[in-house]
Design a protein around this motif. Structure first.
Motif, PDB file in Angstrom:
ATOM      1  N   PHE A 137       0.868  -1.179   0.000  1.00  0.00           N
ATOM      2  CA  PHE A 137       0.000   0.000   0.000  1.00  0.00           C
ATOM      3  C   PHE A 137       0.904   1.229   0.000  1.00  0.00           C
ATOM      4  O   PHE A 137       2.137   1.107   0.043  1.00  0.00           O
ATOM      5  N   THR A 138       0.314   2.424  -0.074  1.00  0.00           N
ATOM      6  CA  THR A 138       1.112   3.638  -0.173  1.00  0.00           C
ATOM      7  C   THR A 138       1.130   4.398   1.146  1.00  0.00           C
ATOM      8  O   THR A 138       0.221   4.270   1.970  1.00  0.00           O
ATOM      9  N   GLU A 187      -1.860   6.527   2.429  1.00  0.00           N
ATOM     10  CA  GLU A 187      -2.985   5.788   3.003  1.00  0.00           C
ATOM     11  C   GLU A 187      -2.897   5.681   4.521  1.00  0.00           C
ATOM     12  O   GLU A 187      -3.906   5.412   5.182  1.00  0.00           O
ATOM     13  N   GLY A 197      -8.988   2.855   7.574  1.00  0.00           N
ATOM     14  CA  GLY A 197      -9.667   2.877   6.277  1.00  0.00           C
ATOM     15  C   GLY A 197      -9.883   1.500   5.702  1.00  0.00           C
ATOM     16  O   GLY A 197     -10.389   0.604   6.378  1.00  0.00           O
ATOM     17  N   SER A 221      -2.209  -4.338   4.074  1.00  0.00           N
ATOM     18  CA  SER A 221      -3.238  -4.511   3.055  1.00  0.00           C
ATOM     19  C   SER A 221      -4.293  -5.487   3.555  1.00  0.00           C
ATOM     20  O   SER A 221      -3.974  -6.450   4.261  1.00  0.00           O
TER      21      SER A 221
END
Length: 265
Positions: free
Chosen positions: A87-88, A91, A172, A188
């Motif tokens: 993921f980045t 995030e 999230g 993730s």
């Protein structure tokens, strides 16, 4: 032999509380390996701190690391990334703001490296214990790299953090897991030891019924559920033992060796 692959959690399962491997456990693992069984270390550790354990066992092979977020093959040619769920950094910015504000220690990991912004003596001792050499940077947000794991480390704060983040859904679409009493991992939603083990088993053409998995904590549940035989060590929380097919002795009493002797040799 009924089981063609043995998936082993490392800390709290394969290693004792002093983070040591017993000679008898090494001998038993080598014996079952020599009979054709794949030994796969499945751990929250990074590849760099998992490889010494694999080498101490006298083995080469595939390691499922970062709680399933990165699968790495290690042999005499080096380490090769087989699969990752990344993921980045943007995030996790709300969570980074939180831990910086609250003074909670954290690190972020790519498949092969770990980065931190600060470190105290207590954290240094923890990293040394787990054979980790993190890279110190000014601001992890500026790395611009795909991340596989964001980890919090604290003796006292994590129950409160876990409750608040769950209420606020601060993570999230990512997932938050408790990988130990002192650790929270954010990864993730696709990343877990079970999914990584499933992908590896498909590559090796091994059926789940031919897999035995041994673990000690909640981050091991998916791996244990995927395997034909999921075993918890005695030092596991009650919820983990209840979810297992069987319970073996504790990590301090060579529980992995006991299970291999009982079910594989």
């Amino acid at each position: 032999m009924k089981y063609r692959l043995i998936a082993l959690d490392v800390d709290g399962t394969l290693l004792n509380d002093e983070h040591e491997l017993s000679e008898r456990t090494i001998e038993t693992i080598q014996e079952v390996h020599d009979q054709g069984c794949h030994i796969v270390l499945c751990t929250g550790r990074a590849p760099a701190s998992t490889l010494p354990i694999l080498q101490q066992l006298g083995l080469e092979g595939t390691m499922i690391t970062h709680n399933g977020a990165a699968t790495v093959h290690a042999d005499e040619r080096g380490q090769t990334l087989v699969n990752e769920f990344a993921f980045t950094l943007p995030e996790i910015e709300p969570m980074l703001d939180y831990v910086r504000r609250e003074g909670i220690h954290f690190d972020v990991c790519t498949s092969f490296n770990m980065y931190i912004e600060r470190v105290g003596e207590y954290e240094k001792q923890m990293y040394q214990k787990f054979l980790i050499n993190p890279k110190l940077v000014t601001d992890v947000s500026e790395l611009g790299l795909p991340i596989v794991k964001f980890t919090l480390f604290s003796q006292h704060e994590l129950d409160r953090v876990q409750k608040e983040w769950e209420e606020q859904k601060l993570y999230g679409h990512l997932q938050m897991i408790r990988s130990g009493d002192l650790f929270i991992d954010v990864m993730s939603a696709k990343a877990n030891k079970g999914n990584a083990l499933k992908a590896l088993a498909a590559t090796l053409e091994i059926d789940p019924s031919e897999i035995m998995a041994i673990g000690n904590y909640y981050n091991d549940l998916e791996m244990m559920a995927f395997a034909g035989l999921g075993i918890a060590v005695e030092n596991s929380p009650e919820g983990v033992k209840e979810a297992a097919n069987a319970v073996t002795s504790s990590n301090n009493d060579e529980g992995v060796r006991e299970a291999i002797l009982k079910y594989c040799l």
